[in-house]
Design an enzyme around this catalytic site. Structure first.
Site, PDB file in Angstrom:
ATOM      1  N   ASP A  35       0.832  -1.191   0.000  1.00 56.21           N
ATOM      2  CA  ASP A  35       0.000   0.000   0.000  1.00 56.21           C
ATOM      3  C   ASP A  35       0.877   1.256   0.000  1.00 56.21           C
ATOM      4  OD1 ASP A  35      -2.710   1.264   0.447  1.00 56.21           O
ATOM      5  OD2 ASP A  35      -1.685   1.960   2.270  1.00 56.21           O
ATOM      6  N   GLU A  70       1.795  -0.379  -5.026  1.00 58.45           N
ATOM      7  CA  GLU A  70       0.877   0.712  -5.355  1.00 58.45           C
ATOM      8  C   GLU A  70       1.779   1.934  -5.491  1.00 58.45           C
ATOM      9  OE1 GLU A  70      -3.351   2.495  -3.782  1.00 58.45           O
ATOM     10  OE2 GLU A  70      -1.759   2.217  -2.306  1.00 58.45           O
TER      11      GLU A  70
END
Length: 694
Positions: free
Chosen positions: A344, A381
């Site tokens: 993330d 990401e």
């Protein structure tokens, strides 16, 4: 072994001796427990022992000088029974907020290496941050035997992103253990039927759903998604149905084992960019009390940088933090046998200690070359909340892949009919080689997706022009305003049959495009039967039907479900779609782009029809080539399309045509050949033709 030797000290009634300094965390040894933890700036450390569920310790055992080497505290405590105690630490040290030193000996500090965290067994139970998290010691005794890895080629991954609780929490799921790891395990036959070969689990590390809980309009709102990690080595106990055995992580291990037995890899969504401790106003239970100025990225005046948008930022390229992250990932690979990680806001992992981007971040490089992680999928990401956007430029060493945000954005716009996007769409479908140079990034850098947890579901993408996040309690100000969605003529649910039919067709068009694109494919759980979040594009706090999957829609939208199954099967059957070898057994190039006229790519602003053809064979000695043509018409009217001429002995056979529902999938017992090498495409439709040998 050290533990075979006699104790060297008796402290507060407990026999102790120096422990294994290189084994972090709490580990059972013969006759006792080895406790090891490191703090650079602390002046002392005390082990705290608690009775199960007690808020105050029954014993305090300071680490004696003999149990300290350098900045590491390591001590074996004899005579402890695993089931009879919980533990935490207390650190004393200097307090100078401008230097980031905030030691407080009165705080109970959770071991960052804890393998199980107590007090979190029941979902929705409020924690008291003054006596917050304690740990239990876990024995690593799960026997994987001769179990071997699946190792699907990256480009062949079909990833199904799901939330552990939301996947089965609704009663319509029909499982016994709703909202748990065991509930997913009950759904493995469904996952096999659908055909996915990987699941990506939204955060499963221990988090506190009550950490930011509040009430709005009489509804309880939670930290439902779980992106605020409490402990990185421990599975979230509220996701386990069997709390009696949660200390061993057995339920999660059994889920992973059964998924992999059925050919489904497991990827974990991990959050190393920040923690649940927040900024200076947040709770104080772990890293803040150990070495605040080492674990967190601090401004010159001792405040917290906030490139995560969540209050703090882990100082990922500080050597101690870097080793902590690497050791954590190794643990999940060895102890839980996970196949990959999605990081993330991964651009934070490439920032220096002062927050500046690094050209060759040590953490990312060390993970890329770590021998234990050698075959693990590493997926970034490739952006963060501080404005660093690295899609196409994330440091990779030919190991890191990326969530391809440009694929999502370009294809969403093209598929709904925006202009001047034909070339962009063609590039994304054929592997985004403009972003990922095969020489420097390899052929497996792109994870293509149109939907994920963050944003609209696929059904909502074609049902709403605007986000509808009012129930989140922020006056609809949260969530992205840039969705590239289209409601097909009516906002939200409607009885208009034409609008509903168009929405279904666009969902099918989108998924067919994803399945016919080069690169790993990811989609959101529930998209396969039009699950809706009622226009909420940021359901991070919604522990209810907004974010739970409504399995009753599987019957209502059975045609969409069958289409998804078919397209997944098609992608697996025709390897030429995913193959990047460049091998071909015919005169056609491996990848080619076309307009409605073969080989013509003079796209202009108004071009809304593109064709992509794949040709080749996985086996270079094969006598028959696979040839697949995928056509998209994003224009609202009919378009006449000429297909390329095939080599002698081949002819085009139609497999998919979304212009003709419900017969948009041509079954195996039906043969529709394009004898004139042409087709009239209906408005807003896709078709797939395969060159078959006579």
């Amino acid at each position: 072994m050290i533990s075979d030797l006699a104790p060297t000290d008796n402290i507060n009634g407990y026999n102790v001796r120096p422990g294994y300094f290189q084994v972090n965390g709490a580990t059972p040894v013969r006759g006792g427990i080895n406790f090891t933890i490191t703090s650079v700036y602390a002046t002392s450390c005390t082990l705290l022992l608690f009775k199960p569920q007690a808020s105050e310790p029954y014993a305090r055992i300071p680490f004696p000088p003999s149990c300290i080497i350098g900045n590491t505290y390591s001590m074996i405590v004899y005579g402890l029974e695993l089931s009879e105690f919980e533990y935490a630490y207390s650190f004393d040290g200097p307090h100078n907020e401008k230097l980031g030193l905030i030691f407080n000996k009165d705080k109970y500090i959770l071991d960052p290496y804890a393998k199980a965290v107590t007090g979190q067994s029941g979902w929705g139970v409020k924690q008291n941050y003054d006596s917050v998290y304690k740990a239990r010691v876990v024995e690593s005794n799960y026997d994987w035997g001769n179990f071997h890895e699946t190792n699907h080629p990256f480009e062949e991954l079909i990833i199904y992103e799901l939330h552990v609780r939301g996947f089965t929490m609704d009663s319509s799921s029909g499982v016994k253990h709703r909202g748990t790891f065991a509930g997913i395990r009950e759904k493995i036959p469904y996952l096999k039927e659908l055909g996915v070969n990987a699941v990506e689990l939204m955060p499963i590390f221990e988090f506190d759903e009550m950490g930011a809980s509040r009430t709005y309009n009489g509804e309880k709102l939670y930290d439902y998604w779980g992106y605020n990690t409490v402990c990185f080595f421990a599975p979230n106990t509220s996701y386990e149905s069997d709390h009696e055995h949660h200390r061993e992580g057995r339920e999660l291990k059994e889920l992973i084992r059964d998924l992999k037995k059925n050919g489904i890899e497991v990827i974990l969504d991990v959050v190393f960019n920040h923690t649940a401790e927040g900024n200076e106003k947040g709770p104080f239970f772990s890293f803040k009390g150990i070495d605040n100025n080492i674990y967190y990225m601090l401004t010159p005046d001792g405040k917290y940088y906030n490139f995560s948008g969540c209050g703090n930022v882990l100082n990922c390229n500080q050597p101690i933090v870097r080793e902590f992250i690497k050791e954590c990932l190794r643990y999940w690979v060895v102890e839980y046998r996970v196949d990959g990680f999605r990081f993330d806001l991964a651009s934070i992992l490439g920032r220096n200690e002062d927050g500046s981007p690094m050209e060759k971040p040590p953490l990312l490089e060390s993970l890329a070359f770590d021998p234990i992680l050698g075959k693990v999928k590493l997926i970034a990401e490739a952006w963060d909340a501080g404005g660093l956007y690295q899609v196409g430029s994330f440091p990779s060493w030919n190991r890191w892949a990326e969530w391809n945000g440009k694929y999502r954005d370009d294809l969403r716009r093209f598929l709904k009919g925006d202009d001047n996007l034909a070339w962009a769409a063609a590039k994304r479908i054929t592997g985004s080689r403009d972003l990922y140079d095969p020489v420097h990034r390899g052929n497996n850098a792109s994870v293509n997706f149109l939907t994920c947890h963050d944003g609209f579901t696929l059904y909502d993408l074609y049902s709403y022009n605007e986000k509808h996040n009012w129930q989140n309690g922020w006056n609809n100000t949260d969530g992205s305003n840039d969705n590239n969605s289209w409601n097909c003529g009516a906002e939200g649910e409607t009885d208009n049959p034409e609008v509903n039919a168009l929405r279904i067709k666009l969902c099918k068009n989108a998924f067919a495009t994803l399945m016919c694109s080069k690169g790993a494919a990811l989609f959101l759980a529930g998209d396969e039967f039009c699950n809706t979040q009622f226009g909420n594009n940021n359901a991070y706090c919604q522990d209810n039907l907004t974010s739970w999957i409504d399995w009753s829609r599987k019957e209502k939208y059975s045609d969409v479900f069958e289409f998804f199954k078919y397209m997944i099967s098609f992608r697996k059957r025709f390897h030429v779609v995913t193959d990047n070898s460049g091998q071909t057994t015919c005169s056609l190039p491996p990848v080619s782009v076309h307009s409605c006229i073969p080989w013509n790519t003079e796209f202009n602003r108004d071009t809304r029809m593109i064709g992509v053809m794949y040709a080749g064979a996985r086996d270079p000695l094969a006598t028959t080539a696979e040839i697949v043509y995928f056509g998209i018409n994003a224009y609202w009217g009919d378009v006449h399309v000429e297909l390329p001429k095939l080599p002698a002995g081949y002819r085009w056979r139609l497999y998919v045509n979304t212009a003709n529902p419900p017969q948009d999938v041509i079954t195996e017992n039906k043969y529709i050949y394009l004898h004139s090498n042409s087709i009239t495409m209906g408005g807003r439709s896709v078709f797939i033709a395969v060159g078959e040998k006579l």
